[in-house]
Design a protein around this motif. Sequence first.
Motif, PDB file in Angstrom:
ATOM      1  N   TYR A  58       0.946  -1.156  -0.077  1.00  0.00           N
ATOM      2  CA  TYR A  58       0.001  -0.136  -0.243  1.00  0.00           C
ATOM      3  C   TYR A  58       0.782   1.192   0.077  1.00  0.00           C
ATOM      4  O   TYR A  58       0.675   2.161  -0.609  1.00  0.00           O
ATOM      5  CB  TYR A  58      -1.048  -0.083   1.173  1.00  0.00           C
ATOM      6  CG  TYR A  58      -1.925   1.317   1.169  1.00  0.00           C
ATOM      7  CD1 TYR A  58      -3.046   1.334   0.421  1.00  0.00           C
ATOM      8  CD2 TYR A  58      -1.801   2.154   1.970  1.00  0.00           C
ATOM      9  CE1 TYR A  58      -4.095   2.051   0.314  1.00  0.00           C
ATOM     10  CE2 TYR A  58      -2.780   3.328   2.028  1.00  0.00           C
ATOM     11  CZ  TYR A  58      -3.823   3.233   1.296  1.00  0.00           C
ATOM     12  OH  TYR A  58      -4.941   4.262   1.123  1.00  0.00           O
ATOM     13  N   TRP A  61       2.280   1.627  -3.392  1.00  0.00           N
ATOM     14  CA  TRP A  61       1.046   2.135  -4.414  1.00  0.00           C
ATOM     15  C   TRP A  61       1.024   3.648  -4.127  1.00  0.00           C
ATOM     16  O   TRP A  61       0.842   4.241  -5.156  1.00  0.00           O
ATOM     17  CB  TRP A  61      -0.143   1.494  -4.012  1.00  0.00           C
ATOM     18  CG  TRP A  61      -1.409   1.808  -4.881  1.00  0.00           C
ATOM     19  CD1 TRP A  61      -1.462   1.836  -6.284  1.00  0.00           C
ATOM     20  CD2 TRP A  61      -2.521   2.458  -4.540  1.00  0.00           C
ATOM     21  NE1 TRP A  61      -2.688   2.424  -6.595  1.00  0.00           N
ATOM     22  CE2 TRP A  61      -3.178   2.540  -5.497  1.00  0.00           C
ATOM     23  CE3 TRP A  61      -3.061   2.823  -3.025  1.00  0.00           C
ATOM     24  CZ2 TRP A  61      -4.617   3.203  -5.320  1.00  0.00           C
ATOM     25  CZ3 TRP A  61      -4.478   3.363  -2.931  1.00  0.00           C
ATOM     26  CH2 TRP A  61      -5.149   3.483  -3.994  1.00  0.00           C
ATOM     27  N   GLN A  65       1.717   6.660  -6.868  1.00  0.00           N
ATOM     28  CA  GLN A  65       0.705   7.881  -7.018  1.00  0.00           C
ATOM     29  C   GLN A  65       1.335   9.384  -6.819  1.00  0.00           C
ATOM     30  O   GLN A  65       1.194  10.167  -7.709  1.00  0.00           O
ATOM     31  CB  GLN A  65      -0.392   7.691  -6.026  1.00  0.00           C
ATOM     32  CG  GLN A  65      -1.290   6.415  -6.551  1.00  0.00           C
ATOM     33  CD  GLN A  65      -2.759   6.637  -5.983  1.00  0.00           C
ATOM     34  OE1 GLN A  65      -2.698   6.884  -4.624  1.00  0.00           O
ATOM     35  NE2 GLN A  65      -3.652   6.166  -6.645  1.00  0.00           N
ATOM     36  N   GLU A  75      -5.366   6.281 -13.229  1.00  0.00           N
ATOM     37  CA  GLU A  75      -6.147   4.973 -12.380  1.00  0.00           C
ATOM     38  C   GLU A  75      -7.241   5.452 -11.809  1.00  0.00           C
ATOM     39  O   GLU A  75      -8.080   4.710 -11.754  1.00  0.00           O
ATOM     40  CB  GLU A  75      -4.651   4.736 -11.371  1.00  0.00           C
ATOM     41  CG  GLU A  75      -5.039   3.650 -10.800  1.00  0.00           C
ATOM     42  CD  GLU A  75      -3.942   2.965  -9.722  1.00  0.00           C
ATOM     43  OE1 GLU A  75      -3.552   4.015  -8.863  1.00  0.00           O
ATOM     44  OE2 GLU A  75      -3.396   1.935  -9.825  1.00  0.00           O
ATOM     45  N   ASP A 183      -5.567  -4.997  -6.400  1.00  0.00           N
ATOM     46  CA  ASP A 183      -4.931  -4.166  -7.250  1.00  0.00           C
ATOM     47  C   ASP A 183      -3.539  -3.904  -7.040  1.00  0.00           C
ATOM     48  O   ASP A 183      -2.545  -3.931  -8.062  1.00  0.00           O
ATOM     49  CB  ASP A 183      -5.620  -2.516  -7.053  1.00  0.00           C
ATOM     50  CG  ASP A 183      -6.749  -2.346  -7.780  1.00  0.00           C
ATOM     51  OD1 ASP A 183      -7.356  -3.396  -8.628  1.00  0.00           O
ATOM     52  OD2 ASP A 183      -7.725  -1.460  -7.281  1.00  0.00           O
ATOM     53  N   THR A 184      -3.143  -3.861  -5.768  1.00  0.00           N
ATOM     54  CA  THR A 184      -1.642  -3.889  -5.503  1.00  0.00           C
ATOM     55  C   THR A 184      -0.955  -5.101  -5.717  1.00  0.00           C
ATOM     56  O   THR A 184       0.299  -5.053  -6.333  1.00  0.00           O
ATOM     57  CB  THR A 184      -1.503  -3.444  -3.876  1.00  0.00           C
ATOM     58  OG1 THR A 184      -2.317  -4.420  -3.078  1.00  0.00           O
ATOM     59  CG2 THR A 184      -1.999  -2.048  -3.733  1.00  0.00           C
ATOM     60  N   LEU A 187      -0.449  -4.905  -9.408  1.00  0.00           N
ATOM     61  CA  LEU A 187       0.497  -3.789  -9.673  1.00  0.00           C
ATOM     62  C   LEU A 187       2.036  -4.246  -9.776  1.00  0.00           C
ATOM     63  O   LEU A 187       2.833  -4.057 -10.526  1.00  0.00           O
ATOM     64  CB  LEU A 187       0.350  -2.538  -9.224  1.00  0.00           C
ATOM     65  CG  LEU A 187       1.337  -1.266  -9.526  1.00  0.00           C
ATOM     66  CD1 LEU A 187       1.185  -1.005 -10.994  1.00  0.00           C
ATOM     67  CD2 LEU A 187       0.859   0.030  -8.593  1.00  0.00           C
TER      68      LEU A 187
END
Length: 306
Positions: A58, A61, A65, A75, A183-184, A187
Amino acid sequence: MRVTLLGPQRRPTVDKVVASLPSDGPIATITAGWQEREPDEHELGKLLGSRDVNLSLYRRWLDVQERMPEFAAAERRLQGVLEEAQEIYLLRLDYALQAAYAVQRRSTHDRLRADVLAEAISAVRDLDVMHLRRTSDLRGEFYQAWQPHDLPVVAEHRTVVARVLGEAAALVVAGGHVGVLADTLHLFLVAASLRSPVIAWSAGAMALTDRVVLFNDRSPQGPGHPEVYGTGLSVLRNVVALPHASARLLLGDAPRMAVFARRFAPARCVLLEQGTRVDIDSDGNCPPGTRVLAEDGRVTSLEAAR
């Protein structure tokens, strides 16, 4: 690869699984589903004998961003489209499932009802397949446009994640927000670097499957429809993970559960209750004694192969 699915960890059992590991090396952990509480793993660390190394997906991530605002904006746009697709899917799903339940309740010729119910459930399955394909295509288009492997900040984090996983004796995946978790995991290419046993519970268990199914029959607004959310890590195939099953599903409603089980067949709908431990292979083969939903809607235990 051995995967161990556990029930909720309010009364922890993960320490016993870790004690049975053949290696005493470091244990990689993923708590990204906890979001802002990701670093708050003191209790988990104690259960793992202070061998834990948090992959901090997290935080990574958020770092992507912050350092790539254009990527972050794209995204967010993707999430908006996915949310709209989910809403449209749920609108169609409501009609399809209501039709299936109505046919199921109808007093008519048994053979006729069975045939029409099979057709109604097939229509729901088709909706699920189309929705999963649509969401996968949308995510695929996003990744094709942005090519994360060409972004230095993403490549940097993927390299560290791969190194930690390569040295780990096991990977532990906790619960939390299944969408953020999935999602993480995608990715940072966690699946590509997995070599050691995986232990997971709650949303962590759901995120390992090839089809994440959300469900809650006991919401304040009344029973909701089980819905396909998207694709998980696909470490486990042909499994629908059902954490907190007795608290979230109307297991006593056999007709409703029969539609659930038949809708997702041939996948096993595996109940993950407090104290549950299921050692399972990547093809979804579950050991004898695993509690699952049968196609008649009853909760049953798998028997040993004869």
